[in-house]
Design a protein around this motif. Structure first.
Motif, mmCIF file in Angstrom:
data_model
loop_
_atom_site.group_PDB
_atom_site.id
_atom_site.type_symbol
_atom_site.label_atom_id
_atom_site.label_comp_id
_atom_site.label_asym_id
_atom_site.label_seq_id
_atom_site.Cartn_x
_atom_site.Cartn_y
_atom_site.Cartn_z
ATOM 1 N N GLU A 1 0.717 -1.333 0.037
ATOM 2 C CA GLU A 1 -0.158 -0.190 0.132
ATOM 3 C C GLU A 1 0.685 1.284 -0.164
ATOM 4 N N THR A 2 2.213 1.166 0.286
ATOM 5 C CA THR A 2 2.957 2.281 0.328
ATOM 6 C C THR A 2 3.333 2.454 -1.064
ATOM 7 N N ARG A 3 3.610 1.409 -1.954
ATOM 8 C CA ARG A 3 4.192 1.437 -3.229
ATOM 9 C C ARG A 3 3.566 2.458 -4.241
ATOM 10 N N PRO A 4 2.021 2.492 -4.298
ATOM 11 C CA PRO A 4 1.495 3.692 -5.205
ATOM 12 C C PRO A 4 1.911 5.238 -4.520
ATOM 13 N N LEU A 5 2.066 5.329 -3.262
ATOM 14 C CA LEU A 5 2.302 6.617 -2.752
ATOM 15 C C LEU A 5 4.006 6.991 -3.143
ATOM 16 N N LEU A 6 4.721 5.945 -3.243
ATOM 17 C CA LEU A 6 6.018 6.092 -3.523
ATOM 18 C C LEU A 6 6.173 6.770 -5.195
ATOM 19 N N LEU B 1 -0.592 8.186 7.015
ATOM 20 C CA LEU B 1 -0.691 7.831 5.395
ATOM 21 C C LEU B 1 -2.204 7.176 5.300
ATOM 22 N N GLY B 2 -2.924 6.934 6.381
ATOM 23 C CA GLY B 2 -4.238 6.324 6.178
ATOM 24 C C GLY B 2 -4.408 4.898 5.337
ATOM 25 N N ILE B 3 -3.096 4.106 5.388
ATOM 26 C CA ILE B 3 -2.982 2.726 4.790
ATOM 27 C C ILE B 3 -2.783 1.565 5.833
ATOM 28 N N ALA B 4 -3.188 0.790 5.211
ATOM 29 C CA ALA B 4 -3.039 -0.505 6.286
ATOM 30 C C ALA B 4 -3.691 -0.382 7.492
ATOM 31 N N ARG B 5 -5.080 -0.165 7.154
ATOM 32 C CA ARG B 5 -6.052 0.180 8.100
ATOM 33 C C ARG B 5 -6.442 -0.932 8.745
ATOM 34 N N ILE C 1 -6.250 1.599 13.820
ATOM 35 C CA ILE C 1 -4.596 1.848 13.535
ATOM 36 C C ILE C 1 -4.727 1.903 11.941
ATOM 37 N N SER C 2 -3.394 2.922 11.729
ATOM 38 C CA SER C 2 -3.135 3.023 10.324
ATOM 39 C C SER C 2 -1.857 3.262 10.341
ATOM 40 N N ALA C 3 -1.221 3.311 9.200
ATOM 41 C CA ALA C 3 0.270 3.581 9.031
ATOM 42 C C ALA C 3 0.630 4.810 8.799
ATOM 43 N N CYS C 4 1.674 5.471 9.483
ATOM 44 C CA CYS C 4 2.295 6.626 9.729
ATOM 45 C C CYS C 4 3.838 6.675 8.789
ATOM 46 N N LEU C 5 4.082 7.915 8.357
ATOM 47 C CA LEU C 5 5.415 8.314 8.100
ATOM 48 C C LEU C 5 6.118 8.595 9.080
ATOM 49 N N VAL C 6 7.239 8.190 9.445
ATOM 50 C CA VAL C 6 8.366 8.416 10.335
ATOM 51 C C VAL C 6 9.688 8.979 9.826
ATOM 52 N N VAL C 7 10.279 9.788 10.367
ATOM 53 C CA VAL C 7 11.376 10.345 9.966
ATOM 54 C C VAL C 7 12.350 10.398 11.134
ATOM 55 N N ARG D 1 12.517 16.587 2.809
ATOM 56 C CA ARG D 1 10.826 17.488 2.939
ATOM 57 C C ARG D 1 10.646 17.298 1.385
ATOM 58 N N GLN D 2 11.344 17.013 0.584
ATOM 59 C CA GLN D 2 10.823 16.979 -0.824
ATOM 60 C C GLN D 2 9.984 15.434 -0.937
ATOM 61 N N ILE D 3 10.573 14.248 -0.338
ATOM 62 C CA ILE D 3 9.522 12.950 -0.160
ATOM 63 C C ILE D 3 8.205 13.208 0.608
ATOM 64 N N ILE D 4 8.442 13.968 1.743
ATOM 65 C CA ILE D 4 7.323 14.321 2.658
ATOM 66 C C ILE D 4 6.241 14.959 1.876
ATOM 67 N N ASP D 5 6.851 15.983 1.439
ATOM 68 C CA ASP D 5 5.712 17.116 0.614
ATOM 69 C C ASP D 5 5.096 16.102 -0.549
ATOM 70 N N ALA D 6 5.670 15.270 -1.242
ATOM 71 C CA ALA D 6 5.100 14.365 -2.248
ATOM 72 C C ALA D 6 4.291 13.322 -1.536
ATOM 73 N N PHE D 7 4.617 12.781 -0.825
ATOM 74 C CA PHE D 7 3.546 12.067 0.117
ATOM 75 C C PHE D 7 2.404 12.645 0.405
ATOM 76 N N ALA D 8 2.506 13.785 0.929
ATOM 77 C CA ALA D 8 1.251 14.643 1.069
ATOM 78 C C ALA D 8 0.286 14.966 0.160
ATOM 79 N N ALA D 9 1.090 15.481 -1.028
ATOM 80 C CA ALA D 9 0.432 15.739 -2.336
ATOM 81 C C ALA D 9 -0.388 14.494 -2.889
ATOM 82 N N ALA D 10 0.246 13.356 -2.696
ATOM 83 C CA ALA D 10 -0.286 11.899 -2.860
ATOM 84 C C ALA D 10 -1.609 11.723 -2.192
#
Length: 229
Positions: free
Chosen positions: A14-19, A88-92, A181-187, A200-209
């Motif tokens: 479920e992360t792969r499409p966001l990537l 990320l709202g995935i893997a709920r 439960i859902s999955a989160c981005l952690v840094v 930040r570029q990756i985080i912003d791209a995830f947010a836009a997705a």
């Protein structure tokens, strides 16, 4: 090199499409390979495959700069040294209490009672039952949780539940829902300071997705509603 920690299975899938929406394509299939480090189409980004329980630790201690972890794992880990910019709202799924169908759970959790509990979510379970005034004797397990009540090892289990099919197949009953439960981005906090622009570029791209996905889902629901008689 930016290192992204993922676990195999649902979170990876479920992360792969966001990537992909972030312009990152993972090269290789973790289900068909024994490789634990996968390259991507970007020479400055790689993916490491670790156990779901280990993702927060890898990110905290710098084995990875960024990762995707379930809220359950983050609560158990404690979240030290981690920046959590996005849900990320995935893997709920949900964390729930389950018992044998013939077990009197209401009587067992009366105020001041003591319950024998099997779980790998010690912090979540302990806090939940402490709030109910119930003492718990904890049995730490990591797999085949459903066996514990069936063999008399424990009165109840606290575990992740998705469809509930596994519980029903083993004649167990979901009696209380503790949390969703859902999955989160952690840094990694130090990495964010040192490589702020790239991360930040990756985080912003995830947010836009996520915004795009939410808008598409909303349009789909609206179209379905209009088509309904």
């Amino acid at each position: 090199m930016i290192t992204l920690a993922l676990s195999k299975g649902r979170i990876f899938d479920e992360t792969r499409p966001l990537l992909a929406a972030a312009g990152i394509e993972v090269q290789g299939d973790p289900d068909r390979s024994r490789k634990l480090i996968l390259p991507t189409n970007r020479p400055d980004v790689r993916v490491v495959l670790v156990r779901a329980t280990d993702v927060p630790t890898y990110v905290q201690y710098g084995g990875a700069d960024i990762g995707v972890a379930g809220k359950d794992q983050l609560i158990e880990h404690g979240g030290q040294g981690l920046y959590q910019p996005l849900d990320l709202g995935i893997a709920r799924c949900r964390v729930s209490v389950a018992v044998r169908q013939d077990f009197d759970y209401a009587l067992a959790v009366r105020q001041g009672a003591r319950l024998k509990l099997a779980t790998k979510y010690s912090n979540i379970a302990r806090d939940f039952f402490a709030g109910k005034g119930v003492h718990v004797d904890m049995v730490k397990l990591y797999g085949s949780m459903e066996l514990a009540p069936l063999t008399g090892l424990a009165d109840a289990i606290v575990d992740l539940v998705s469809s509930g099919n596994t519980l029903r197949a083993n004649q167990l009953l979901e009696v209380e829902r503790i949390m969703d439960i859902s999955a989160c981005l952690v840094v990694n906090q130090a990495a964010l300071k040192l490589r702020q622009a790239a991360l930040r570029q990756i985080i912003d791209a995830f947010a836009a997705a996520l915004v795009t996905t939410a808008a598409t889902a909303g349009q789909s629901r609206a179209a379905t509603s209009q088509e309904a008689p």
